[in-house]
Scaffold this active site. Structure first.
Site, PDB file in Angstrom:
ATOM      1  N   SER A   1       7.904  -1.778   0.872  1.00 18.30           N
ATOM      2  CA  SER A   1       8.733  -0.700   1.442  1.00 18.30           C
ATOM      3  C   SER A   1      10.148  -1.176   1.741  1.00 18.30           C
ATOM      4  CB  SER A   1       8.089  -0.120   2.702  1.00 18.30           C
ATOM      5  OG  SER A   1       7.775  -1.135   3.627  1.00 18.30           O
TER       6      SER A   1
ATOM      7  N   ASP B   1       0.836   6.939   6.283  1.00 18.95           N
ATOM      8  CA  ASP B   1      -0.627   7.034   6.321  1.00 18.95           C
ATOM      9  C   ASP B   1      -1.125   8.164   7.213  1.00 18.95           C
ATOM     10  OD1 ASP B   1      -1.021   4.796   4.530  1.00 18.95           O
ATOM     11  OD2 ASP B   1      -0.406   3.524   6.206  1.00 18.95           O
TER      12      ASP B   1
ATOM     13  N   GLY C   1      -0.617 -10.388   9.614  1.00 16.16           N
ATOM     14  CA  GLY C   1      -1.559  -9.387   9.123  1.00 16.16           C
ATOM     15  C   GLY C   1      -2.077  -8.523  10.260  1.00 16.16           C
TER      16      GLY C   1
ATOM     17  N   ASP D   1       7.846  -7.491  11.686  1.00 16.50           N
ATOM     18  CA  ASP D   1       6.442  -7.815  11.419  1.00 16.50           C
ATOM     19  C   ASP D   1       6.178  -9.216  11.938  1.00 16.50           C
ATOM     20  OD1 ASP D   1       3.876  -8.332  10.172  1.00 16.50           O
ATOM     21  OD2 ASP D   1       4.377  -6.848   8.657  1.00 16.50           O
TER      22      ASP D   1
ATOM     23  N   SER E   1       6.028  -5.912  17.213  1.00 16.62           N
ATOM     24  CA  SER E   1       6.964  -4.799  17.338  1.00 16.62           C
ATOM     25  C   SER E   1       7.435  -4.581  18.779  1.00 16.62           C
ATOM     26  CB  SER E   1       6.268  -3.564  16.776  1.00 16.62           C
ATOM     27  OG  SER E   1       6.840  -2.384  17.191  1.00 16.62           O
TER      28      SER E   1
ATOM     29  N   ASP F   1       4.875   1.812  10.009  1.00 19.38           N
ATOM     30  CA  ASP F   1       3.791   1.500   9.065  1.00 19.38           C
ATOM     31  C   ASP F   1       3.188   0.141   9.443  1.00 19.38           C
ATOM     32  OD1 ASP F   1       2.133   1.840   6.859  1.00 19.38           O
ATOM     33  OD2 ASP F   1       3.565   0.911   5.476  1.00 19.38           O
TER      34      ASP F   1
ATOM     35  N   PHE G   1       0.841  -1.205   0.000  1.00 15.38           N
ATOM     36  CA  PHE G   1       0.000   0.000   0.000  1.00 15.38           C
ATOM     37  C   PHE G   1       0.870   1.246   0.000  1.00 15.38           C
ATOM     38  CE2 PHE G   1      -1.789  -3.497   2.427  1.00 15.38           C
ATOM     39  CZ  PHE G   1      -2.962  -3.752   1.729  1.00 15.38           C
TER      40      PHE G   1
ATOM     41  N   HIS H   1      -2.665  -0.035  12.392  1.00 14.87           N
ATOM     42  CA  HIS H   1      -3.185   1.322  12.264  1.00 14.87           C
ATOM     43  C   HIS H   1      -4.215   1.670  13.327  1.00 14.87           C
ATOM     44  CE1 HIS H   1      -0.757   1.382   8.820  1.00 14.87           C
ATOM     45  NE2 HIS H   1      -1.341   2.377   8.186  1.00 14.87           N
TER      46      HIS H   1
HETATM   47 MG    MG Z   1       1.027   2.262   5.144  1.00 16.43          MG
END
Ligand code: MG
Length: 207
Positions: free
Chosen positions: A44, A162, A67, A63, A116, A133, A12, A136
């Site tokens: 990224s 974002d 997800g 990560d 994280s 990132d 994204f 969210h």
């Molecule tokens: Mg993002």
């Protein structure tokens, strides 16, 4: 940089934002390693990692690869292709690993397959750049900021993806965390680039 590989890597991230990440990683990579939170399928990491590689630097990419909240079944960013036939859960790690391999970045990018805050628990290495990132939700974004920000070198960068000023354009959690960082004593805010928030750690309190 292999633009065709980047274009077919799920993710994204806008190309111009990716190029800004590449340039900033390249700028700071000799001062300290870079670290990103939220590897997903590696888009990224291809930009940041290439910047690091050109300066013989290192990118840590954090990560859990299960997800984020919004990438689970039934949620807005769910992608059924990412369900592992073995675990029947979202697993982005095979995609991430393949992107690193095809991008020639296996000796530059170090995957940390962990949440994280767990990865940060015994972290001690000063970092030239941190790119947030990951999840969210406000709690996830705030945690990422709180656990990684203390490790950023003076003059190093905190980048937050974002950033949407208007709720009509997107979720507000990264923007709230960005504002907190910008208002803190620790950072000089730079002009935002598209949805990328750019903050530079002050080298002295009077900056
Ligand atoms: Mg993002």
């Amino acid at each position: 940089m292999d633009q065709k590989l980047i274009d077919r890597t799920k993710g994204f991230l806008d190309h111009e934002e990716g190029m800004r990440l590449y340039e900033m990683a390249r700028e700071v990579a000799t001062q300290g390693p870079c670290l990103e939170v939220g590897s997903y399928c590696g888009k990224s990491a291809l930009y940041l990692g290439t910047g690091c590689k050109e300066r013989a630097g290192t990118l840590f990419s954090v990560d859990h690869h299960r997800g984020s909240e919004e990438q689970q079944a039934g949620e807005e960013y769910f992608d059924p292709e990412l369900i592992s036939p073995r675990s029947l859960r979202v697993d982005t790690f095979p995609y991430f690993r393949e992107a690193l391999s095809l991008g020639g970045l296996e000796e530059t990018v170090i995957p940390l397959v962990a949440r994280s805050d767990v990865a940060a628990r015994s972290w001690q290495t000063p970092l030239g750049l941190v790119f947030i990132d990951g999840g969210h939700s406000y709690e996830a974004a705030l945690t990422d900021y709180q656990v990684w920000s203390p490790h950023i070198l003076p003059g190093g960068y905190l980048l937050i993806h974002d950033i949407f000023e208007s709720p009509a354009d997107g979720g507000q959690a990264p923007y709230r965390v960005y504002q907190q960082a910008a208002e803190s004593e620790d950072y000089l805010p730079h002009p935002r680039f598209k949805t990328l928030g750019i903050l530079q750690r002050k080298t002295s309190p009077s900056d």
